[in-house]
Design a protein around this motif. Structure first.
Motif, PDB file in Angstrom:
ATOM      1  N   SER A  10      46.374  68.645  19.116  1.00 16.00           N
ATOM      2  CA  SER A  10      47.664  68.007  19.410  1.00 16.00           C
ATOM      3  C   SER A  10      47.486  66.493  19.470  1.00 16.00           C
ATOM      4  O   SER A  10      46.360  65.988  19.592  1.00 16.00           O
ATOM      5  N   ASP A  11      48.581  65.778  19.394  1.00 16.17           N
ATOM      6  CA  ASP A  11      48.530  64.319  19.511  1.00 16.17           C
ATOM      7  C   ASP A  11      48.034  63.884  20.887  1.00 16.17           C
ATOM      8  O   ASP A  11      47.479  62.800  21.035  1.00 16.17           O
ATOM      9  N   GLU A  12      48.208  64.738  21.900  1.00 12.57           N
ATOM     10  CA  GLU A  12      47.791  64.436  23.266  1.00 12.57           C
ATOM     11  C   GLU A  12      46.378  64.942  23.557  1.00 12.57           C
ATOM     12  O   GLU A  12      45.948  64.970  24.720  1.00 12.57           O
ATOM     13  N   PHE A  13      45.638  65.346  22.534  1.00 11.30           N
ATOM     14  CA  PHE A  13      44.307  65.928  22.691  1.00 11.30           C
ATOM     15  C   PHE A  13      43.399  65.060  23.565  1.00 11.30           C
ATOM     16  O   PHE A  13      43.390  63.836  23.446  1.00 11.30           O
ATOM     17  N   ARG A  14      42.622  65.742  24.418  1.00  7.86           N
ATOM     18  CA  ARG A  14      41.617  65.099  25.266  1.00  7.86           C
ATOM     19  C   ARG A  14      40.331  65.904  25.178  1.00  7.86           C
ATOM     20  O   ARG A  14      40.344  67.131  25.036  1.00  7.86           O
ATOM     21  N   PHE A  15      39.195  65.192  25.283  1.00  5.82           N
ATOM     22  CA  PHE A  15      37.878  65.808  25.153  1.00  5.82           C
ATOM     23  C   PHE A  15      36.965  65.285  26.253  1.00  5.82           C
ATOM     24  O   PHE A  15      36.905  64.072  26.495  1.00  5.82           O
ATOM     25  N   THR A  16      36.257  66.216  26.912  1.00  2.00           N
ATOM     26  CA  THR A  16      35.291  65.847  27.939  1.00  2.00           C
ATOM     27  C   THR A  16      33.989  66.584  27.673  1.00  2.00           C
ATOM     28  O   THR A  16      33.999  67.769  27.323  1.00  2.00           O
ATOM     29  N   SER A  17      32.886  65.870  27.817  1.00  2.00           N
ATOM     30  CA  SER A  17      31.547  66.447  27.702  1.00  2.00           C
ATOM     31  C   SER A  17      30.655  65.673  28.675  1.00  2.00           C
ATOM     32  O   SER A  17      31.118  64.722  29.306  1.00  2.00           O
TER      33      SER A  17
END
Length: 122
Positions: A30-37
């Motif tokens: 999505s345009d609001e995509f978030r990623f955490t690692s």
């Protein structure tokens, strides 16, 4: 999107990563995509592709071991095997918004080379 379709989407994203099909993955997020690692804290879609998208030529295969879907969320545990015989196992938590992936949180597992544990540098 039903649970089986979410599992199919996750499988398709892993296939697209392995074949360097960035467009497919961009369209799946999505345009609001978030990623955490362990290396990234809540980064957005543009930063994810700038920082995390790499050529997958170093990967021999992904072995998707299990996918658990519960409503709009899913866990996938996989083993990634590199062409240099190094391997690691991770778990990723996906959150969906409709038919798009809104969030992925990655939890790193141990790394092995030729079947032996490799201590990671901090």
């Amino acid at each position: 999107m039903a649970g089986a379709n979410r599992a199919d989407m996750i499988r398709a994203i892993f296939r697209a990563y392995l074949s360097n099909d960035r467009k497919f993955v961009e369209d799946a997020f999505s345009d609001e995509f978030r990623f955490t690692s362990p290396f990234d804290d809540n980064i957005d879609k543009a930063t994810y592709f700038a920082r995390c998208w790499q050529n997958s030529d170093w990967i021999e295969r992904h072995e998707l071991e299990r996918i658990f879907v519960d409503g709009d969320a899913a866990f996938v545990t996989y083993r990634c095997v590199a062409k240099d015989s190094k391997s690691f196992r991770n778990t990723e938590f996906f959150v969906f918004d409709g038919d798009k992936v809104r969030r992925i949180d990655v939890y790193f597992g141990a790394t092995y080379r030729d079947g032996k544990f490799v201590r990671q540098q901090s």
